[in-house]
Design a protein around this motif. Structure first.
Motif, mmCIF file in Angstrom:
data_model
loop_
_atom_site.group_PDB
_atom_site.id
_atom_site.type_symbol
_atom_site.label_atom_id
_atom_site.label_comp_id
_atom_site.label_asym_id
_atom_site.label_seq_id
_atom_site.Cartn_x
_atom_site.Cartn_y
_atom_site.Cartn_z
ATOM 1 N N PHE A 19 28.383 41.630 44.678
ATOM 2 C CA PHE A 19 27.700 40.490 44.632
ATOM 3 C C PHE A 19 27.554 40.377 43.277
ATOM 4 O O PHE A 19 27.558 41.287 42.374
ATOM 5 C CB PHE A 19 26.388 41.008 45.236
ATOM 6 C CG PHE A 19 25.306 39.834 44.781
ATOM 7 C CD1 PHE A 19 24.856 38.917 45.541
ATOM 8 C CD2 PHE A 19 24.650 40.232 43.402
ATOM 9 C CE1 PHE A 19 23.730 38.088 44.996
ATOM 10 C CE2 PHE A 19 23.708 39.376 42.909
ATOM 11 C CZ PHE A 19 23.191 38.011 43.933
ATOM 12 N N VAL A 20 28.002 39.043 43.133
ATOM 13 C CA VAL A 20 28.337 38.494 41.872
ATOM 14 C C VAL A 20 27.330 37.224 41.422
ATOM 15 O O VAL A 20 27.251 36.607 42.315
ATOM 16 C CB VAL A 20 29.820 38.213 41.182
ATOM 17 C CG1 VAL A 20 29.928 37.822 39.797
ATOM 18 C CG2 VAL A 20 30.751 39.391 41.698
ATOM 19 N N ASN B 256 37.115 37.936 45.853
ATOM 20 C CA ASN B 256 36.409 37.080 46.972
ATOM 21 C C ASN B 256 35.160 36.407 46.712
ATOM 22 O O ASN B 256 34.894 35.392 47.047
ATOM 23 C CB ASN B 256 36.379 37.972 48.328
ATOM 24 C CG ASN B 256 37.631 38.172 49.151
ATOM 25 O OD1 ASN B 256 38.748 37.354 49.072
ATOM 26 N ND2 ASN B 256 37.666 39.239 50.110
ATOM 27 N N ALA B 257 34.599 37.468 45.860
ATOM 28 C CA ALA B 257 32.983 37.007 45.481
ATOM 29 C C ALA B 257 33.236 35.933 44.540
ATOM 30 O O ALA B 257 32.342 35.013 44.469
ATOM 31 C CB ALA B 257 32.101 38.186 44.908
ATOM 32 N N VAL B 258 34.148 36.007 43.556
ATOM 33 C CA VAL B 258 34.286 35.259 42.086
ATOM 34 C C VAL B 258 34.636 33.923 42.789
ATOM 35 O O VAL B 258 34.411 32.885 42.550
ATOM 36 C CB VAL B 258 35.162 35.802 41.185
ATOM 37 C CG1 VAL B 258 35.276 34.565 39.827
ATOM 38 C CG2 VAL B 258 34.368 37.004 40.599
ATOM 39 N N LYS C 1 39.554 26.721 35.933
ATOM 40 C CA LYS C 1 39.010 26.492 34.909
ATOM 41 C C LYS C 1 37.860 27.013 34.078
ATOM 42 O O LYS C 1 37.700 27.841 33.179
ATOM 43 C CB LYS C 1 38.699 24.907 34.279
ATOM 44 C CG LYS C 1 40.175 24.190 34.342
ATOM 45 C CD LYS C 1 39.786 22.897 33.752
ATOM 46 C CE LYS C 1 41.138 22.093 33.616
ATOM 47 N NZ LYS C 1 41.093 20.566 33.932
ATOM 48 N N GLU C 2 36.709 27.267 35.061
ATOM 49 C CA GLU C 2 35.462 27.841 34.877
ATOM 50 C C GLU C 2 34.835 28.379 35.806
ATOM 51 O O GLU C 2 35.099 27.845 37.014
ATOM 52 C CB GLU C 2 34.564 26.987 33.807
ATOM 53 C CG GLU C 2 34.257 25.582 34.728
ATOM 54 C CD GLU C 2 33.131 24.907 34.010
ATOM 55 O OE1 GLU C 2 32.581 25.407 33.048
ATOM 56 O OE2 GLU C 2 32.652 24.069 34.727
ATOM 57 N N ILE C 3 33.851 29.457 35.837
ATOM 58 C CA ILE C 3 33.270 29.966 36.867
ATOM 59 C C ILE C 3 31.588 29.209 36.916
ATOM 60 O O ILE C 3 31.153 29.690 35.812
ATOM 61 C CB ILE C 3 33.184 31.350 36.753
ATOM 62 C CG1 ILE C 3 34.398 32.147 36.526
ATOM 63 C CG2 ILE C 3 32.346 32.017 38.082
ATOM 64 C CD1 ILE C 3 35.357 31.867 37.824
ATOM 65 N N PRO C 4 31.436 28.429 37.614
ATOM 66 C CA PRO C 4 30.047 27.776 37.498
ATOM 67 C C PRO C 4 29.004 28.863 37.652
ATOM 68 O O PRO C 4 29.087 29.825 38.274
ATOM 69 C CB PRO C 4 30.119 26.603 38.461
ATOM 70 C CG PRO C 4 30.999 27.062 39.656
ATOM 71 C CD PRO C 4 32.110 27.754 38.721
ATOM 72 N N ALA C 5 27.744 28.310 37.378
ATOM 73 C CA ALA C 5 26.457 29.015 38.058
ATOM 74 C C ALA C 5 26.601 29.196 39.471
ATOM 75 O O ALA C 5 26.697 28.358 39.927
ATOM 76 C CB ALA C 5 25.434 28.441 37.403
ATOM 77 N N GLY C 6 26.113 30.211 39.952
ATOM 78 C CA GLY C 6 25.766 30.463 41.241
ATOM 79 C C GLY C 6 25.980 31.883 41.527
ATOM 80 O O GLY C 6 26.143 32.750 40.787
ATOM 81 N N ILE C 7 26.010 32.138 42.849
ATOM 82 C CA ILE C 7 25.813 33.435 43.511
ATOM 83 C C ILE C 7 27.207 33.648 44.437
ATOM 84 O O ILE C 7 27.303 32.733 45.285
ATOM 85 C CB ILE C 7 24.580 33.831 44.229
ATOM 86 C CG1 ILE C 7 23.304 33.673 43.318
ATOM 87 C CG2 ILE C 7 24.556 35.020 45.028
ATOM 88 C CD1 ILE C 7 22.120 33.934 43.885
ATOM 89 N N ILE D 189 32.474 31.636 44.457
ATOM 90 C CA ILE D 189 31.394 30.848 43.083
ATOM 91 C C ILE D 189 32.131 29.672 42.885
ATOM 92 O O ILE D 189 31.764 28.567 42.880
ATOM 93 C CB ILE D 189 31.073 31.690 42.068
ATOM 94 C CG1 ILE D 189 30.396 32.906 42.379
ATOM 95 C CG2 ILE D 189 29.960 30.822 41.225
ATOM 96 C CD1 ILE D 189 29.989 33.659 41.378
ATOM 97 N N ALA D 190 33.550 29.902 42.576
ATOM 98 C CA ALA D 190 34.495 28.965 41.774
ATOM 99 C C ALA D 190 34.806 27.778 43.006
ATOM 100 O O ALA D 190 35.336 26.966 42.388
ATOM 101 C CB ALA D 190 35.631 29.547 41.122
ATOM 102 N N LYS D 191 34.919 28.248 44.285
ATOM 103 C CA LYS D 191 35.260 27.369 45.269
ATOM 104 C C LYS D 191 36.790 27.110 45.389
ATOM 105 O O LYS D 191 37.256 26.053 45.121
ATOM 106 C CB LYS D 191 34.560 26.097 45.417
ATOM 107 C CG LYS D 191 33.026 26.616 45.734
ATOM 108 C CD LYS D 191 32.470 25.096 46.215
ATOM 109 C CE LYS D 191 30.660 25.755 46.883
ATOM 110 N NZ LYS D 191 30.218 26.379 45.972
ATOM 111 N N VAL D 192 37.418 28.139 44.884
ATOM 112 C CA VAL D 192 38.983 28.095 44.742
ATOM 113 C C VAL D 192 39.777 28.399 45.975
ATOM 114 O O VAL D 192 39.409 29.325 46.656
ATOM 115 C CB VAL D 192 39.631 29.014 43.733
ATOM 116 C CG1 VAL D 192 40.843 28.577 43.047
ATOM 117 C CG2 VAL D 192 38.610 29.655 42.674
#
Lengths: 399, 137
Positions: free
Chosen positions: A310-311, A78-80, A289-295, A83-86
């Motif tokens: 928290f990631v 859920n955290a990741v 594709k990728e995990i962008p920078a973010g929290i 970030i990636a908004k998938v």
């Protein structure tokens, strides 16, 4: 007050599965104070996670706790994904919920068994663990392992549930339901269990708020919280189910909440399997594709309560910071309310009532003063404090 | 057959020590006692004190905090004792080998007789480990 006796329990004690150390200060039969010490199980998981890639972290967080080995990956996913908004496929959501609820059934059965064992009721222990076996077998069929399922991945799940497996699962669930009926009847109508559990280790709703306890511990004291309903994730907003609460707050109430939750879990899985038929087979993973920078913040309702992850990502392939909070972390301090004032013989079941999981709890903590922002009590300060005390004693006895 | 193996022909009493594990192997060990596997029919049972035990089962990585305790438990054990490392963690460190709190694999701390790898090993694997150990020539 008379002389206090100290009863040490642990770190290696037949009652405890994991290493932890309790000190019960007793006045006669009554527990007047208690202390506990953990840290034996600290493995440095948060630091290890920072050296792994986002995909690999799943297998590390799964091994935080062998019993909650779906809940931690659930919260991390859920955290990741935040970030990636998938947006993950519906089929993956359903499968995630199915595995999560199966885990709740197996964990609650395990707790009922262990609680029976703590009370000297080994029949309940053997029954509950016998009924747990078909659930574990089902896990082996669906995920390939009895524990540590390796089912989750970023954007979905790794294995599909086929139609044959679904039929088999439904059959096992029907069986588990019959067995749960037996177990609920045996536990709820047993006069010895009533005498032993009612009015023992009472936690009021205020205690729950004071300590921030979560999960079945909170729900058994009438605090109506459940992450699955309050902040729905996976498939929990697609199906009908209810949160079990009861106001008593004693150990019996906690047993009741857990046993009744098993029925809800069975019903959730049945509804998920029904919905699964409508979804396309094999559509179980969204492309990331990728995990962008973010929290990213993710939480999930584990069998013991809310798991929080928290990631922080800087755009590279591994997390820069990973913070984990497990449910037992807030549930364990409630021992001070539930054990103190009771007898020594009730302390065992009062501590077991929150279903404490020490391997989840072994996190490092630093306490900051919220006014000055200063860290409280690091090693140097403790040494300084100790030196000050020696200094004072020296002055007092003039040497 | 060595002296050690000859001592353990009859019922084995087992002490379980969790050095720093994730509960997985521990619940699988408990699983061995419950109706599906039921090792008590071979006379094996979990005992509350290491002083009564023939077999020491160790699960989990040896952390820096548990290291002195593991040594103490081993020193208190009546000799000869069989030490079995259950799971990947005591065998090699497994996934936690790179952690800062890892104090080394179990065989660097105490002598180990059998290794049962797996994360977690199935109850059948643990039984197979004991059988292999007893049949050792």
């Amino acid at each position: 007050m008379g002389k206090k006796t100290v009863v040490p329990i642990g770190p290696y004690h037949p009652l405890l599965e994991e290493p932890e150390f309790f000190k019960l200060y007793c006045d006669g039969e009554t527990v007047v104070d208690m202390e506990w010490e953990t840290g034996y199980n600290h493995r440095g998981i948060e630091k290890i996670c920072e050296s792994k890639t986002f995909e690999q972290v799943f297998y590390v967080v799964e091994r935080i706790c062998g019993i909650c080995s779906t809940s931690h990956p659930f919260a991390y996913a859920n955290a990741v994904e935040s970030i990636a908004k998938v947006e993950i496929p519906v089929r993956a959501k359903l499968i995630r919920s199915i595995v999560g609820e199966l885990e709740r059934i197996h964990s609650h059965l395990l707790w009922v068994g262990l609680a029976g064992h703590f009370l000297g009721y080994n029949t309940v222990f053997m029954w509950a663990w016998k009924y747990r076996e078909p659930v574990l077998d089902m896990f082996e069929i669906i995920t390939g392992n009895r524990n540590s399922y390796a089912m989750f991945t970023i954007g979905g799940v790794r294995r599909d549930i086929s139609a044959e497996q679904a039929t088999q699962l439904l059959k096992v669930l029907d069986d588990v339901k019959i067995k749960t009926d037996l177990l609920v009847g045996a536990v709820m109508d047993d006069p010895v269990l009533h005498a032993r559990l009612k009015g023992v280790g009472i936690l009021t709703a205020k205690d729950i708020h004071d300590f921030g306890a979560v999960g079945p511990t909170a729900r058994a004291s009438g605090v109506d919280i459940d992450v699955r309903r309050d902040d729905p994730y996976a498939a929990y907003d697609m199906i009908k189910w209810k949160v079990i609460t009861t106001p008593e707050g004693d150990v019996f109430a906690k047993a009741k909440v857990r046993l009744l939750e098993m029925y809800e879990s069975i019903s959730i899985i049945q509804q998920c399997l029904e919905l699964l038929k409508k979804e396309k087979v094999g559509d179980i993973k969204a492309k990331v594709k990728e995990i962008p920078a973010g929290i990213g913040i993710g939480h999930a309702e584990a069998p013991r309560g809310e798991v929080f992850h928290f990631v922080k990502s800087d755009g590279s392939n591994s997390p820069v910071r990973h913070k984990i909070r497990a449910p037992s972390y807030t549930c364990i301090p409630t021992f001070r309310r539930s054990c103190i004032g009771g007898t020594i013989s009730d302390a065992a079941i009062a501590t077991a009532a929150v279903d404490p999981c020490y391997c989840c709890t072994e996190r490092m903590t630093q306490v900051y003063d919220h006014r000055t922002g200063k860290r409280l009590m690091n090693a140097e300060e403790l040494i300084k404090l100790s030196q000050q005390k020696t200094e004072e004693i020296r002055k007092k006895i003039k040497v | 057959m060595g002296f050690k193996e000859k001592c353990f022909k009859k019922s084995l009493w087992v002490f379980h020590l969790s050095a720093g594990s994730c509960n997985n192997c521990d619940i699988e060990i408990l699983d061995l006692l419950t109706p599906k596997y039921d090792v008590e029919r071979f006379g094996m049972k979990l005992v509350g004190s290491i002083r009564h035990a023939d077999v020491l089962l160790v699960t989990g990585i040896v952390t820096k905090k548990t290291l002195p305790r593991v040594l103490e438990v081993y020193n208190q054990a009546p000799k000869p004792i069989v030490v079995i490392a259950i799971g990947a963690c005591p065998c090699t460190g497994g996934i936690f080998a790179s952690g800062y709190n890892f104090a080394g694999p179990l065989d660097k701390v105490i002598p180990v007789d059998a290794y049962v790898p797996g994360c977690p090993p199935k109850p059948e694997a643990m039984l197979a480990g004991v059988v292999k150990l007893l049949n050792k020539k």
